[in-house]
Design a protein around this motif. Structure first.
Motif, PDB file in Angstrom:
ATOM      1  N   UNK A  84     -43.562  10.654 -15.895  1.00  0.00           N
ATOM      2  CA  UNK A  84     -42.476  10.392 -14.949  1.00  0.00           C
ATOM      3  C   UNK A  84     -41.101  10.525 -15.585  1.00  0.00           C
ATOM      4  N   UNK A  85     -41.000  10.148 -16.856  1.00  0.00           N
ATOM      5  CA  UNK A  85     -39.706  10.185 -17.548  1.00  0.00           C
ATOM      6  C   UNK A  85     -39.936  10.618 -18.995  1.00  0.00           C
ATOM      7  N   UNK A  86     -39.628  11.897 -19.331  1.00  0.00           N
ATOM      8  CA  UNK A  86     -39.866  12.400 -20.697  1.00  0.00           C
ATOM      9  C   UNK A  86     -39.071  11.684 -21.780  1.00  0.00           C
ATOM     10  N   UNK A  87     -38.074  10.923 -21.391  1.00  0.00           N
ATOM     11  CA  UNK A  87     -37.299  10.196 -22.399  1.00  0.00           C
ATOM     12  C   UNK A  87     -38.004   8.923 -22.858  1.00  0.00           C
ATOM     13  N   UNK A  88     -39.101   8.555 -22.175  1.00  0.00           N
ATOM     14  CA  UNK A  88     -39.842   7.343 -22.524  1.00  0.00           C
ATOM     15  C   UNK A  88     -41.119   7.712 -23.276  1.00  0.00           C
ATOM     16  N   UNK A  89     -41.253   7.277 -24.535  1.00  0.00           N
ATOM     17  CA  UNK A  89     -42.480   7.573 -25.283  1.00  0.00           C
ATOM     18  C   UNK A  89     -43.636   6.702 -24.796  1.00  0.00           C
ATOM     19  N   UNK A  90     -44.837   7.211 -24.948  1.00  0.00           N
ATOM     20  CA  UNK A  90     -46.010   6.418 -24.592  1.00  0.00           C
ATOM     21  C   UNK A  90     -46.205   5.290 -25.602  1.00  0.00           C
ATOM     22  N   UNK A  91     -46.902   4.239 -25.143  1.00  0.00           N
ATOM     23  CA  UNK A  91     -47.202   3.127 -26.039  1.00  0.00           C
ATOM     24  C   UNK A  91     -46.363   1.908 -25.735  1.00  0.00           C
TER      25      UNK A  91
ATOM     26  N   UNK B 244     -38.099  20.469 -25.439  1.00  0.00           N
ATOM     27  CA  UNK B 244     -38.978  20.168 -24.317  1.00  0.00           C
ATOM     28  C   UNK B 244     -38.928  18.691 -23.938  1.00  0.00           C
ATOM     29  N   UNK B 245     -38.568  17.815 -24.896  1.00  0.00           N
ATOM     30  CA  UNK B 245     -38.402  16.384 -24.624  1.00  0.00           C
ATOM     31  C   UNK B 245     -37.119  15.915 -25.305  1.00  0.00           C
ATOM     32  N   UNK B 246     -36.495  14.849 -24.776  1.00  0.00           N
ATOM     33  CA  UNK B 246     -35.290  14.315 -25.422  1.00  0.00           C
ATOM     34  C   UNK B 246     -35.600  13.757 -26.808  1.00  0.00           C
ATOM     35  N   UNK B 247     -34.670  13.946 -27.726  1.00  0.00           N
ATOM     36  CA  UNK B 247     -34.826  13.391 -29.068  1.00  0.00           C
ATOM     37  C   UNK B 247     -34.567  11.888 -29.039  1.00  0.00           C
TER      38      UNK B 247
END
Length: 234
Positions: A52-59, A127-130
């Protein structure tokens, strides 16, 4: 098995591993340069982020904070302080030749990483935010490569100070584990592709092996260096 046979077997093993690392890095860099790994790299980075939000890492929430702390173990300030502390210790115990080997290994590895980054000039992942600020190019990962060089070089140095195999194994295991953790955090934070980190590990291991082999050759030719290596710390 005699000590001489053990030494020859160990030397052959180191040379074989060095050759594997060099060939592996060449093959990997060729694939990266041709873009063959791009799809795999991007898929891995996406898997580590929320759909849903690529700026949020899993975990869990604390995993990102932990990753940010662990990744600092491969940063220039920490590696510089660790190397400086070890060099200060070697200076105090008057192991000047060993000190020179450590400086050549770390400074030379840093220069090599800069040259490799400039040569390949791979852009950072987009591809994803740093999740950490970065300034240099991507391949090979400087954190992965330099942490491998510094920790493996210093680990090999510390392992020489004990004759107990269990302690040697422990020191070398920790020396290997630190670069692995650092490299994994670089991918998790989205600042490197997996192949950047793999390239850094392989190049760092190759440089550490080359340094160890060079030190081995110098010790055979230099009685003063052999005596220094055998001398107990006072």
């Amino acid at each position: 098995m005699s000590d001489r046979n053990v030494a020859v077997t160990r030397l052959f093993g180191m040379l074989l591993l060095l050759a594997v690392c060099c060939l592996g890095f060449i093959a990997l860099s060729d694939e990266v340069s041709e873009g063959e790994t791009q799809d795999f790299d991007e898929r891995v980075l996406r898997l580590l982020r929320s759909p849903e939000d690529p700026s949020l890492p899993r975990g869990p929430w604390w995993l990102r904070l932990t990753a940010e702390d662990v990744t600092s173990l491969g940063g220039a300030p920490v590696l510089f302080l660790v190397t400086l502390a070890v060099c200060g210790f070697l200076l105090l115990v008057r192991r000047y030749r060993t000190l020179l080997l450590v400086l050549v290994a770390t400074v030379g590895g840093t220069l090599l990483n800069g040259l490799l980054k400039q040569f390949f000039s791979r852009p950072r992942p987009s591809v994803v935010p740093h999740l950490k600020e970065v300034m240099t190019t991507s391949f090979p990962s400087g954190h992965a490569m330099l942490s491998a060089i510094v920790y493996l070089t210093l680990g090999a140095l510390l392992a020489q100070l004990t004759e107990r195999r269990r302690l040697k194994a422990y020191i070398l295991t920790v020396s290997l584990l630190l670069p692995v953790l650092v490299g994994l955090t670089r991918v998790y934070l989205g600042v490197h592709y997996p192949t950047d980190v793999l390239g850094g590990w392989v190049a760092g291991l190759a440089w550490a092996l080359l340094t160890a082999l060079s030190a081995r050759g110098l010790r055979r030719r230099s009685p003063a260096l052999r005596e220094e290596a055998r001398r107990q710390v006072e």
